[in-house]
Design an enzyme around this catalytic site. Structure first.
Site, PDB file in Angstrom:
ATOM      1  N   GLU A  58       0.862  -1.186   0.000  1.00  0.00           N
ATOM      2  CA  GLU A  58       0.000   0.000   0.000  1.00  0.00           C
ATOM      3  C   GLU A  58       0.893   1.229   0.000  1.00  0.00           C
ATOM      4  O   GLU A  58       1.872   1.276   0.751  1.00  0.00           O
ATOM      5  CB  GLU A  58      -0.908   0.017   1.239  1.00  0.00           C
ATOM      6  N   ASN A 117      -4.787   4.769  -2.141  1.00  0.00           N
ATOM      7  CA  ASN A 117      -6.004   5.250  -1.480  1.00  0.00           C
ATOM      8  C   ASN A 117      -6.696   6.319  -2.321  1.00  0.00           C
ATOM      9  O   ASN A 117      -6.061   7.272  -2.768  1.00  0.00           O
ATOM     10  CB  ASN A 117      -5.664   5.833  -0.108  1.00  0.00           C
ATOM     11  N   GLU A 149      -8.006   1.610  -3.136  1.00  0.00           N
ATOM     12  CA  GLU A 149      -8.623   1.380  -1.824  1.00  0.00           C
ATOM     13  C   GLU A 149      -9.671   2.445  -1.588  1.00  0.00           C
ATOM     14  O   GLU A 149      -9.383   3.639  -1.646  1.00  0.00           O
ATOM     15  CB  GLU A 149      -7.566   1.449  -0.703  1.00  0.00           C
ATOM     16  N   ASP A 179     -11.488  -0.596   2.304  1.00  0.00           N
ATOM     17  CA  ASP A 179     -10.618  -0.292   3.438  1.00  0.00           C
ATOM     18  C   ASP A 179     -11.445  -0.100   4.712  1.00  0.00           C
ATOM     19  O   ASP A 179     -12.633   0.202   4.641  1.00  0.00           O
ATOM     20  CB  ASP A 179      -9.885   1.021   3.107  1.00  0.00           C
ATOM     21  N   GLU A 236      -5.407  -5.378   8.810  1.00  0.00           N
ATOM     22  CA  GLU A 236      -4.637  -4.132   8.950  1.00  0.00           C
ATOM     23  C   GLU A 236      -4.222  -3.886  10.382  1.00  0.00           C
ATOM     24  O   GLU A 236      -4.975  -4.211  11.307  1.00  0.00           O
ATOM     25  CB  GLU A 236      -5.543  -2.951   8.603  1.00  0.00           C
TER      26      GLU A 236
HETATM   27  P1  C2E Z   1      -5.383   3.866   6.045  1.00  0.00           P
HETATM   28  O1  C2E Z   1      -5.605   3.885   4.581  1.00  0.00           O
HETATM   29  O2  C2E Z   1      -6.290   3.036   6.864  1.00  0.00           O
HETATM   30  O3  C2E Z   1      -3.853   3.450   6.217  1.00  0.00           O
HETATM   31  C1  C2E Z   1      -3.371   2.667   7.274  1.00  0.00           C
HETATM   32  C2  C2E Z   1      -2.769   3.540   8.354  1.00  0.00           C
HETATM   33  O4  C2E Z   1      -2.392   2.702   9.452  1.00  0.00           O
HETATM   34  C3  C2E Z   1      -1.492   4.251   7.938  1.00  0.00           C
HETATM   35  O5  C2E Z   1      -1.433   5.468   8.654  1.00  0.00           O
HETATM   36  C4  C2E Z   1      -0.409   3.294   8.436  1.00  0.00           C
HETATM   37  O6  C2E Z   1       0.840   3.925   8.633  1.00  0.00           O
HETATM   38  C5  C2E Z   1      -1.025   2.848   9.720  1.00  0.00           C
HETATM   39  N1  C2E Z   1      -0.554   1.540  10.186  1.00  0.00           N
HETATM   40  C6  C2E Z   1      -0.080   0.484   9.473  1.00  0.00           C
HETATM   41  N2  C2E Z   1       0.224  -0.559  10.256  1.00  0.00           N
HETATM   42  C7  C2E Z   1      -0.055  -0.171  11.524  1.00  0.00           C
HETATM   43  C8  C2E Z   1       0.054  -0.821  12.800  1.00  0.00           C
HETATM   44  O7  C2E Z   1       0.464  -1.975  12.941  1.00  0.00           O
HETATM   45  N3  C2E Z   1      -0.333  -0.102  13.876  1.00  0.00           N
HETATM   46  C9  C2E Z   1      -0.801   1.189  13.774  1.00  0.00           C
HETATM   47  N4  C2E Z   1      -1.138   1.800  14.881  1.00  0.00           N
HETATM   48  N5  C2E Z   1      -0.925   1.817  12.597  1.00  0.00           N
HETATM   49  C10 C2E Z   1      -0.552   1.140  11.480  1.00  0.00           C
HETATM   50  P2  C2E Z   1      -1.034   6.830   7.931  1.00  0.00           P
HETATM   51  O8  C2E Z   1       0.021   6.587   6.902  1.00  0.00           O
HETATM   52  O9  C2E Z   1      -0.793   7.848   8.986  1.00  0.00           O
HETATM   53  O10 C2E Z   1      -2.348   7.220   7.137  1.00  0.00           O
HETATM   54  C11 C2E Z   1      -3.518   7.531   7.810  1.00  0.00           C
HETATM   55  C12 C2E Z   1      -4.672   7.613   6.838  1.00  0.00           C
HETATM   56  O11 C2E Z   1      -4.488   8.715   5.936  1.00  0.00           O
HETATM   57  C13 C2E Z   1      -4.814   6.393   5.944  1.00  0.00           C
HETATM   58  O12 C2E Z   1      -5.461   5.359   6.651  1.00  0.00           O
HETATM   59  C14 C2E Z   1      -5.634   6.968   4.817  1.00  0.00           C
HETATM   60  O13 C2E Z   1      -6.982   7.030   5.177  1.00  0.00           O
HETATM   61  C15 C2E Z   1      -5.077   8.374   4.713  1.00  0.00           C
HETATM   62  N6  C2E Z   1      -4.058   8.394   3.639  1.00  0.00           N
HETATM   63  C16 C2E Z   1      -2.727   8.144   3.686  1.00  0.00           C
HETATM   64  N7  C2E Z   1      -2.160   8.279   2.472  1.00  0.00           N
HETATM   65  C17 C2E Z   1      -3.157   8.609   1.621  1.00  0.00           C
HETATM   66  C18 C2E Z   1      -3.234   8.884   0.218  1.00  0.00           C
HETATM   67  O14 C2E Z   1      -2.259   8.832  -0.538  1.00  0.00           O
HETATM   68  N8  C2E Z   1      -4.457   9.215  -0.291  1.00  0.00           N
HETATM   69  C19 C2E Z   1      -5.565   9.269   0.498  1.00  0.00           C
HETATM   70  N9  C2E Z   1      -6.740   9.605  -0.082  1.00  0.00           N
HETATM   71  N10 C2E Z   1      -5.547   9.001   1.812  1.00  0.00           N
HETATM   72  C20 C2E Z   1      -4.368   8.687   2.369  1.00  0.00           C
HETATM   73 CA    CA Z   2      -5.782   2.354   3.063  1.00  0.00          CA
HETATM   74 CA    CA Z   3      -7.400   1.200   6.672  1.00  0.00          CA
HETATM   75 CA    CA Z   4      -8.162   4.487   8.095  1.00  0.00          CA
END
Ligand code: C2E
Ligand code: CA
Ligand code: CA
Ligand code: CA
Length: 279
Positions: A58, A117, A149, A179, A236
């Site tokens: 991802e 995403n 996603e 997702d 996840e």
């Molecule tokens: P998401 O799509 O549900 O992505 C998973 C989030 O969980 C990511 O946070 C990831 O770093 C985090 N994560 C992965 N494994 C673990 C784990 O074992 N424990 C915990 N506590 N967290 C974990 P991130 O990177 O801070 O992104 C947060 C949200 O921001 C994403 O949730 C998504 O909704 C959004 N996002 C991030 N990048 C993009 C993007 O390029 N486009 C869009 N539209 N949304 C994005």
């Molecule tokens: Ca995602």
């Molecule tokens: Ca997610």
């Molecule tokens: Ca999320």
């Protein structure tokens, strides 16, 4: 008492000022040159917990802002949505990611399926999907290399346009992952109305493993249910060994989480997962 009110007012006021300034700075930057302003992407692998094989990746947006420092995607994606710059931002990320895929596919045929995403507000936009298809042609990205996603944590409005766009993706061979499964508005409706290939079990379920018998039972039956409708499944936010073990026993073997890998730079991903299989 009067003096106190006065000082608390000015504190409140300067707090508002700082928030507003930050918000305006983010808005302004989102309209600027995203590469120069420090926007990039990280990669998080999805692994088979039995074989250790890489099943997919991802991509996650990251921002190291020259003045504000690191900004969470939760913050800047929300601002981009509100101000209408989300299509620009996503388009920029697509270009960065596609050029990374293109470069690596040449070196390594095993480069995994890449999930991107796409926020709910873009799902209704035909222009966004035209842009996506155009970029795929430009970078020679085969549809079966990518996955989009979509989140069920926000109600998908104007579902007719969304459905049309998702069906267009599907008919080209792009797969679609749902997702944050289990957190949302009406997961059964989503599954019945939209063409979904993969389900990502939300972290909130995984966190309860080992603590809450009822949630464990719900999780077990969700896994069975997803399998019965022939959807692929990813868990996840897997952080602990006991979570991984429970998921494996319950039949969910593709895991994404800190137990395996945190999101990493494309260079680190390349070094750790791709170099061995270069031709
Ligand atoms: P998401 O799509 O549900 O992505 C998973 C989030 O969980 C990511 O946070 C990831 O770093 C985090 N994560 C992965 N494994 C673990 C784990 O074992 N424990 C915990 N506590 N967290 C974990 P991130 O990177 O801070 O992104 C947060 C949200 O921001 C994403 O949730 C998504 O909704 C959004 N996002 C991030 N990048 C993009 C993007 O390029 N486009 C869009 N539209 N949304 C994005
Ligand atoms: Ca995602
Ligand atoms: Ca997610
Ligand atoms: Ca999320």
């Amino acid at each position: 008492a009067k003096k106190q009110r006065g000082s608390s007012y000015s504190l409140f006021h300067s707090g508002m000022g700082a928030n507003l300034a930050r918000r305006l700075m983010i808005e302004k930057s989102l309209a600027g040159n995203l590469k120069e302003l420090g926007l990039y992407f990280a990669i998080q692998p999805q692994l088979n917990c039995i074989t250790g094989e890489l099943s997919g990746i991802e991509v996650l947006a990251r921002w190291q802002h020259p003045e504000l420092g690191p900004i969470s995607p939760l913050e800047f994606i929300a601002v981009a949505e509100e101000t209408g710059t989300i299509s620009n931002l996503t388009s920029y990320l697509l270009k960065e990611v596609f050029s990374f895929i293109k470069m690596n596919k040449k070196k390594c045929s095993k480069f995994p399926k890449t999930a991107i995403n796409v926020t709910p507000s873009l799902l209704t936009s035909t222009a966004f999907f035209e842009d996506l298809f155009h970029l795929m042609e430009k970078f020679q990205i085969s549809p079966d290399w990518i996955e989009i996603e979509i989140t069920e944590s926000v109600e998908l409005t104007c579902s007719e346009a969304t459905l049309k766009n998702l069906v267009a993706c599907r008919s080209k061979g792009i797969s679609i992952a749902l997702d944050d499964f289990g957190t949302g508005f009406s997961m059964l409706a989503y599954l019945m109305d939209f063409p979904i290939d993969k389900i990502k079990l939300d972290k909130s379920f995984i966190t309860k493993i080992g603590f809450d018998r009822k949630s464990e039972a719900v999780l077990k039956s969700l896994i069975q249910f997803v399998k019965s409708i022939d959807c692929e499944l990813v868990a996840e936010g897997v952080e602990l060994e006991n979570e991984a073990a429970f998921l494996e026993t319950s039949g969910c073997v593709i895991h994404q989480g800190y137990l395996y890998e945190k999101p990493m730079s494309p260079e680190d991903f390349d070094r750790k997962y791709l170099e061995l299989s270069y031709h």
